[in-house]
Design a protein around this motif. Structure first.
Motif: not given
Lengths: 258, 192
Positions: A28, A81-82, A109, A113, A116, A244-246, A248
């Motif tokens: 990301t 992304l994972n 992104i 998410i 996912q 949002r990704h970071k 989680k």
């Protein structure tokens, strides 16, 4: 680009490509950097130790297409992304045969998410949050909520973090926002969430999991953490996907305290 | 809908209280009074200074006094007319909401700016407080005796046998304190 990412990324003078290691940066972050630099091309990613390979194509600030050996489109993008261990190589100027995503980097992104999370929820309903290595091991004592909130505050773009009880009691806050009064946010948030949960109950669509409110001068993102609600305040929506990704895993960890 | 803390605080803050000729305020089926916090803290300090070798006994006595006061006054609060008018219309989660309302009342009346952080019904409650009687008191170690007793009393009133048979079912332990430099006071109520 030598020096910008330290030892993570190096520049090859022959093909002007960037290469590096995923242990020291994330996909990301890399995408955001390349999009901001108005670069076009593809990122080839190799996951270690599985040796899975994937490609992400992008241009003009958009993620155009993605694929791995098992998936294509947004699913493969979400999957990549994972990937936290492996190497990447930026190949400038390469275009995909077809556009299977076609979303801005931030939007892609965010969509990845959501996809996912939906997949995770459909496989593990009502399960306890999975805390992976790097944030906390299940054998360890949970960290103090203050430490987790300080980690949240270190994510670029987050001005303030607040945890509020369902009755509007401001349990804890970190950081500050010139735009939003944190005490008033507590009461307002509790009212809003109550209304939203009543709506969810009426519509029979299960419990609320996320809420984003975009105002002219601030964006507020909320998530349930245990029996409380956590909210972060950001100045605008430009980094929402990354945030949002970071956040989680940190939100999951925060849920252990409330 | 659940109990909205701010609404309770605003509504209770509007209530006019009038003391009688002896300075006592007939509220919540009991007589309450309005005295400076320093009076309680000075009393505590003097008691502890008078018998330093009996500190654990004195501390237990201070918590007990707060507990018994809280248990009886607390019952008065949650069965009072004003609680029924202000809080009960917002109660949708039964005991949980009554407790939330009680802590909002605590805050409104200036007893402690406190609220529930975690609640496992009938088993455990974690409370945080950002202001309380002993927050600025002189002494050593954790010493929020009043709020320890009140937390235990309210959990007993809510989840133990009905008043007056539910005393001493739960116990409250203080784990953090403003008086010892923490950012907040933290209290954990569990089964005895």
């Amino acid at each position: 680009m030598p020096g910008l990412y330290g030892p993570t990324i190096t520049s090859d003078p022959d093909d002007r490509g960037l290469q590096g290691n995923l242990s020291l940066t994330t996909i990301t972050d890399l995408l955001q950097f390349l999009a901001a630099s108005a670069e076009s091309g593809a990122i080839k990613i190799v996951r270690h130790p599985q040796n899975d390979e994937g490609m992400i194509y992008f241009g003009k600030g958009q993620v155009l297409s993605a694929n791995t050996s098992e998936r294509t489109g947004l699913e493969s993008f979400a999957d990549m992304l994972n990937w936290s261990k492996g190497s990447f190589n930026f190949l400038p100027g390469i275009t995909p045969l077809e556009t299977s995503i076609g979303l801005s980097v931030q939007h892609a992104i965010l969509e990845a998410i959501v996809l996912q999370e939906n997949l995770t929820n459909s496989f593990t309903p009502n399960s306890a949050p999975v805390i992976e290595k790097g944030s906390m091991s299940m054998e360890q004592e949970p960290r103090e909520s203050t430490d987790v909130m300080n980690d949240l505050l270190e994510i670029s773009g987050i001005d303030a973090v607040v945890v509020v009880g369902r009755d509007g009691f401001v349990i804890e806050s970190a950081g500050s926002s010139a735009r939003v009064n944190i005490d008033e946010l507590g009461a307002s948030l509790a009212h809003s969430i109550n209304g939203i949960e009543e709506m969810g109950s009426e519509l029979n669509v299960n419990q609320f999991q996320d809420m984003f409110i975009e105002y002219g001068r601030a964006v507020i993102m909320c998530k349930p953490v245990g029996d409380a609600i956590a909210a972060i305040v950001t100045p605008d929506a430009s980094k929402l996907g990354i945030i949002r990704h970071k956040t989680k895993k940190l939100f999951q960890e925060l849920g252990l305290s409330f | 809908m659940t109990v909205m803390r701010n609404d309770v605080v605003k509504a209770l803050a509007k209530v006019t209280v009038q003391s009688n000729e002896q300075g006592l305020i007939p509220e919540y089926e009991v007589l309450v009074n309005l005295l400076p916090v320093s009076l309680l803290n000075t009393l505590t300090e003097r008691l502890l200074a008078a018998a330093p070798d009996r500190k654990p006994e004195i501390e237990a006595g201070l918590v007990r006094a707060a507990y018994e006061c809280g248990y009886h006054t607390g019952c008065g609060i949650i069965t009072s007319e004003i609680f029924s008018e202000v809080v009960m219309p917002m109660v949708t989660e039964d005991e949980k909401d009554i407790l939330r309302g009680a802590y909002a009342a605590f805050t409104a009346w200036g007893w402690a700016k406190s609220g529930i952080v975690q609640l496992k019904e009938g088993k455990k409650m974690i409370v945080r407080a950002f202001d309380y009687y002993e927050a600025d008191s002189k002494g050593e170690g954790l010493r929020a005796y009043m709020l320890q007793g009140l937390n235990q009393a309210f959990f007993d009133l809510t989840y133990a046998d009905p008043y007056p048979d539910g005393m001493d079912t739960f116990v409250c332990k203080q784990t953090k304190g403003l008086e010892t430099g923490d950012a907040y006071g933290e209290f954990i109520v569990t089964c005895k």
